[in-house]
Scaffold this motif. Structure first.
Motif, PDB file in Angstrom:
ATOM      1  N   GLY A 153       5.903   7.681  10.536  1.00 18.33           N
ATOM      2  CA  GLY A 153       7.111   7.550   9.729  1.00 18.33           C
ATOM      3  C   GLY A 153       7.938   6.333  10.052  1.00 18.33           C
ATOM      4  N   ALA A 154       7.622   5.610  11.146  1.00 16.95           N
ATOM      5  CA  ALA A 154       8.413   4.428  11.493  1.00 16.95           C
ATOM      6  C   ALA A 154       8.085   3.291  10.557  1.00 16.95           C
ATOM      7  CB  ALA A 154       8.113   4.017  12.938  1.00 16.95           C
ATOM      8  N   LYS A 155       9.045   2.382  10.352  1.00 16.72           N
ATOM      9  CA  LYS A 155       8.827   1.227   9.500  1.00 16.72           C
ATOM     10  C   LYS A 155       8.013   0.175  10.241  1.00 16.72           C
ATOM     11  CE  LYS A 155      12.933   1.704   6.608  1.00 16.72           C
ATOM     12  NZ  LYS A 155      14.162   1.063   6.133  1.00 16.72           N
ATOM     13  N   SER A 156       7.077  -0.388   9.536  1.00 13.93           N
ATOM     14  CA  SER A 156       6.263  -1.431  10.133  1.00 13.93           C
ATOM     15  C   SER A 156       7.070  -2.712  10.291  1.00 13.93           C
ATOM     16  CB  SER A 156       5.038  -1.696   9.251  1.00 13.93           C
ATOM     17  OG  SER A 156       4.360  -2.833   9.689  1.00 13.93           O
ATOM     18  N   GLU A 157       6.736  -3.449  11.331  1.00 13.03           N
ATOM     19  CA  GLU A 157       7.418  -4.732  11.556  1.00 13.03           C
ATOM     20  C   GLU A 157       6.513  -5.899  11.200  1.00 13.03           C
ATOM     21  OE1 GLU A 157      10.515  -4.957  12.273  1.00 13.03           O
ATOM     22  OE2 GLU A 157      10.747  -2.803  12.451  1.00 13.03           O
ATOM     23  N   ALA A 158       5.446  -5.604  10.460  1.00 16.01           N
ATOM     24  CA  ALA A 158       4.502  -6.677  10.143  1.00 16.01           C
ATOM     25  C   ALA A 158       5.134  -7.765   9.310  1.00 16.01           C
ATOM     26  CB  ALA A 158       3.300  -6.101   9.398  1.00 16.01           C
ATOM     27  N   THR A 159       6.118  -7.394   8.472  1.00 11.68           N
ATOM     28  CA  THR A 159       6.841  -8.351   7.655  1.00 11.68           C
ATOM     29  C   THR A 159       8.311  -8.018   7.732  1.00 11.68           C
ATOM     30  OG1 THR A 159       4.983  -8.493   6.128  1.00 11.68           O
ATOM     31  CG2 THR A 159       7.075  -9.368   5.379  1.00 11.68           C
ATOM     32  N   PRO A 160       9.186  -8.939   8.111  1.00  9.83           N
ATOM     33  CA  PRO A 160      10.599  -8.614   8.277  1.00  9.83           C
ATOM     34  C   PRO A 160      11.348  -8.469   6.969  1.00  9.83           C
ATOM     35  CG  PRO A 160      10.214 -10.936   8.691  1.00  9.83           C
ATOM     36  CD  PRO A 160       8.874 -10.325   8.490  1.00  9.83           C
ATOM     37  N   ARG A 161      10.784  -8.909   5.853  1.00  8.70           N
ATOM     38  CA  ARG A 161      11.501  -8.894   4.586  1.00  8.70           C
ATOM     39  C   ARG A 161      11.766  -7.466   4.139  1.00  8.70           C
ATOM     40  NH1 ARG A 161      11.949 -12.489   0.284  1.00  8.70           N
ATOM     41  NH2 ARG A 161      10.610 -13.928   1.398  1.00  8.70           N
ATOM     42  N   ASP A 162      12.984  -7.117   3.826  1.00 10.30           N
ATOM     43  CA  ASP A 162      13.336  -5.803   3.308  1.00 10.30           C
ATOM     44  C   ASP A 162      13.273  -5.830   1.790  1.00 10.30           C
ATOM     45  OD1 ASP A 162      15.803  -3.799   2.370  1.00 10.30           O
ATOM     46  OD2 ASP A 162      14.618  -3.054   4.041  1.00 10.30           O
ATOM     47  N   ARG A 184       4.535  -2.480   5.876  1.00  4.83           N
ATOM     48  CA  ARG A 184       3.994  -3.806   5.558  1.00  4.83           C
ATOM     49  C   ARG A 184       2.730  -4.120   6.347  1.00  4.83           C
ATOM     50  NH1 ARG A 184       8.418  -6.250   3.269  1.00  4.83           N
ATOM     51  NH2 ARG A 184       9.786  -4.606   2.474  1.00  4.83           N
ATOM     52  N   SER A 185       1.998  -3.110   6.758  1.00 15.49           N
ATOM     53  CA  SER A 185       0.789  -3.357   7.537  1.00 15.49           C
ATOM     54  C   SER A 185      -0.297  -3.972   6.668  1.00 15.49           C
ATOM     55  CB  SER A 185       0.282  -2.045   8.146  1.00 15.49           C
ATOM     56  OG  SER A 185      -0.144  -1.165   7.130  1.00 15.49           O
ATOM     57  N   HIS A 186      -1.247  -4.612   7.326  1.00 11.82           N
ATOM     58  CA  HIS A 186      -2.369  -5.200   6.611  1.00 11.82           C
ATOM     59  C   HIS A 186      -3.210  -4.108   5.931  1.00 11.82           C
ATOM     60  CE1 HIS A 186      -1.054  -8.797   8.315  1.00 11.82           C
ATOM     61  NE2 HIS A 186      -1.881  -8.916   9.341  1.00 11.82           N
ATOM     62  N   GLU A 187      -3.242  -2.944   6.518  1.00 13.57           N
ATOM     63  CA  GLU A 187      -3.988  -1.835   5.913  1.00 13.57           C
ATOM     64  C   GLU A 187      -3.466  -1.513   4.519  1.00 13.57           C
ATOM     65  OE1 GLU A 187      -3.714   2.791   5.547  1.00 13.57           O
ATOM     66  OE2 GLU A 187      -2.933   1.957   7.419  1.00 13.57           O
ATOM     67  N   VAL A 188      -2.140  -1.413   4.375  1.00 13.76           N
ATOM     68  CA  VAL A 188      -1.534  -1.137   3.077  1.00 13.76           C
ATOM     69  C   VAL A 188      -1.843  -2.265   2.103  1.00 13.76           C
ATOM     70  CG1 VAL A 188       0.647  -0.796   1.852  1.00 13.76           C
ATOM     71  CG2 VAL A 188       0.294   0.272   4.089  1.00 13.76           C
ATOM     72  N   ALA A 189      -1.778  -3.480   2.610  1.00 10.79           N
ATOM     73  CA  ALA A 189      -1.991  -4.644   1.740  1.00 10.79           C
ATOM     74  C   ALA A 189      -3.395  -4.689   1.162  1.00 10.79           C
ATOM     75  CB  ALA A 189      -1.698  -5.912   2.533  1.00 10.79           C
ATOM     76  N   VAL A 190      -4.410  -4.492   2.030  1.00 10.10           N
ATOM     77  CA  VAL A 190      -5.781  -4.568   1.518  1.00 10.10           C
ATOM     78  C   VAL A 190      -6.097  -3.376   0.619  1.00 10.10           C
ATOM     79  CG1 VAL A 190      -6.605  -5.984   3.421  1.00 10.10           C
ATOM     80  CG2 VAL A 190      -6.723  -3.479   3.613  1.00 10.10           C
ATOM     81  N   SER A 191      -5.503  -2.228   0.887  1.00  7.76           N
ATOM     82  CA  SER A 191      -5.703  -1.069   0.009  1.00  7.76           C
ATOM     83  C   SER A 191      -5.108  -1.325  -1.368  1.00  7.76           C
ATOM     84  CB  SER A 191      -5.077   0.188   0.629  1.00  7.76           C
ATOM     85  OG  SER A 191      -5.697   0.525   1.841  1.00  7.76           O
ATOM     86  N   LEU A 192      -3.912  -1.900  -1.375  1.00  6.49           N
ATOM     87  CA  LEU A 192      -3.245  -2.212  -2.641  1.00  6.49           C
ATOM     88  C   LEU A 192      -4.062  -3.195  -3.455  1.00  6.49           C
ATOM     89  CD1 LEU A 192      -0.835  -2.095  -4.570  1.00  6.49           C
ATOM     90  CD2 LEU A 192       0.301  -3.802  -3.137  1.00  6.49           C
ATOM     91  N   LYS A 193      -4.509  -4.236  -2.798  1.00  6.22           N
ATOM     92  CA  LYS A 193      -5.297  -5.243  -3.515  1.00  6.22           C
ATOM     93  C   LYS A 193      -6.621  -4.662  -4.010  1.00  6.22           C
ATOM     94  CE  LYS A 193      -7.289  -8.805  -1.471  1.00  6.22           C
ATOM     95  NZ  LYS A 193      -7.504 -10.143  -0.858  1.00  6.22           N
TER      96      LYS A 193
END
Length: 480
Positions: A445-454, A212-221
């Motif tokens: 490989g660790a899960k990001s903690e940027a957003t707690p929602r699973d 849930r990192s911001h990097e993934v978010a801006v790439s997706l958008k």
């Protein structure tokens, strides 16, 4: 082996090579511009997630560039081994254009790519940004020269034949031949769409893995918005390209549409099984007069049929179906990009700005949809030119070599095995990089903690992450 047709094998071998090769320049051309966008956003905002996106995608760009170079070299060998008549007849035109591509584009890309990959800590930020710009410009310039040659083969101009060889009379007419502007724009948009869905698909894959990192978010958008802008432009460009084909390559257009006889008020064939012996489409489903409307922009328009090109038209079924596959994938792209853009629209607030799990999976499924549309479109173009290698100048049969069938069959088998292995390896490495992308402060490989929602069976909340461009916070921080 003795009964095999060496001409057919040579065509299949070149088709296999160009099919594999074209996959990679199509990505590198537009991915370089996406990298430049990421870099410029980082320079402007100094937000680390933009540089993280750049560093992730530049690895995929380097891998793509390498495979494009290797497959391009093996393809060029076939000009001498399987198609010597090509260079003997039109080498005075093809040779310089290929040389211009190497001298003005390839050397530039290869040199500046080293700066992009390895020299960021050794040069200034502006120099590194300039290197990215030069690579992006180089990839586009490379496409310019290659498409100039390919377009000239489709609609030759600016030359004269002297003793069986083509000689240039006007280089501007050679380069800017009648189909070049349409073909260049169509190909560049196809490249942009291929990259848009690649970026959106891989980003969706990482998102579904709970990154849930911001990097993934801006790439997706970036991927989703780019696709939603380019697909309507591609539809317009495709229509203009079709009108150009109707004017300059009517036999190809007739095969694309399954038009067997010259007629007015031509129906648009949605489905049919072309039968070349009977000269008809079996089980045809068509909309009356629609083809006349979009081909001639009038319901009464007349279109030449295949009956006008006896012995000089391409095989109908491959062109007919390749064109429909390209159009169908394009419609899927339109649906996927627009519905995703609507869900992520900036004017939506709170929980309304969500991307559901099925939408994320849809984007993941379409990661390489651009490749399918691209290959289908390329087959439409290249098979549709048959029996000509250079329209009206040189047929494929006249350019073929006398290499025996067993030799071609052996190398074809080796090519196919190698290309299949390399394609599987490429896709595997891309997803491996996505699975093992290390976010700041975390092991790979660790899960990001940027957003707690699973994810679970719930919707994916994009509000906090896809709006991150407007946030003042640095990577890893959340709005409260």
């Amino acid at each position: 082996m003795e009964n095999l047709d060496p001409f057919l094998l040579a065509r299949i071998q070149f088709a296999a090579n160009i099919t594999f090769h074209i996959l990679f320049p199509t990505i590198s051309i537009s991915l370089a511009w996406v990298l430049l966008f990421f870099k410029l956003r980082f320079v402007k905002t100094r937000e680390q997630y933009w540089m993280d996106a750049y560093q992730f995608w530049v690895k995929i760009f380097a891998l793509t560039f390498a495979l494009g170079v290797v497959s391009g070299i093996t393809m060029s060998f076939q000009f001498g081994t399987n198609w010597p008549g090509y260079m003997e007849t039109v080498g005075n035109i093809a040779g310089p254009l290929l040389a211009y591509e190497v001298l003005t584009a390839f050397f530039l890309e290869a040199t500046m790519l080293g700066v992009m990959l390895f020299a960021r800590e050794r040069v200034s930020e502006n120099t590194h940004t300039l290197a990215t710009l030069l690579v992006a410009g180089g990839t586009t310039l490379s496409a310019f020269w290659i498409l100039a040659l390919n377009s000239w083969m489709q609609t030759p101009a600016g030359f004269e034949m002297i003793d069986g060889q083509a000689h240039v009379t006007n280089w501007l007419e050679v380069i800017f031949n009648p189909s070049f502007p349409y073909r260049f724009v169509h190909m560049m948009l196809a490249s942009g769409l291929t990259v848009a869905f690649l970026v959106a698909g891989i980003s969706s894959y990482r998102w579904l893995r709970n990154e849930r990192s911001h990097e993934v978010a801006v790439s997706l958008k970036t991927g989703v918005y780019l696709a939603s802008i380019l697909i309507p432009l591609q539809i317009i460009a495709g229509d203009l390209h079709g009108l150009n084909t109707l004017q300059h390559q009517p036999a190809k257009l007739a095969a694309m549409e399954g038009i067997w006889t010259t007629q007015k008020r031509v129906p648009a064939v949605l489905f049919g099984l072309p039968d070349e012996q009977a000269k008809e489409n079996r089980f045809e489903i068509a909309i009356p007069q629609l083809a006349s409307l979009y081909l001639t922009h009038t319901l009464e328009g007349e279109v030449k049929g295949l009956d006008q090109f006896e012995g000089k038209h391409p095989p109908v079924a491959p062109v007919f179906w390749a064109f429909r596959i390209m159009v169908m994938v394009g419609m899927l792209m339109l649906f996927a990009s627009w519905i995703s853009t609507w869900q992520l629209a900036p004017w939506k607030k709170g929980s309304d700005r969500t991307l559901s799990r099925w939408q994320a999976k849809m984007l993941l499924t379409m990661t390489f949809a651009g490749w399918i549309a691209l290959v289908a479109g390329w087959y439409t173009t290249e098979i549709g030119r048959q029996p000509w290698l250079v329209t009206g100048v040189l047929t494929a049969a006249d350019a073929a070599s006398k290499v025996p069938a067993p030799s071609i069959a052996l190398t074809l088998t080796m090519y196919l095995a190698l290309y299949l292995a390399l394609l599987i390896a490429y896709i595997s490495v891309v997803f491996h990089l996505a699975r093992n992308k290390k976010t700041p402060g975390q092991p790979a490989g660790a899960k990001s903690e940027a957003t707690p929602r699973d994810l679970g069976n719930t919707d994916i909340l994009i509000e906090d992450t896809l709006n991150v461009v407007n946030y003042p916070q640095k990577e890893g921080k959340l709005r409260g």
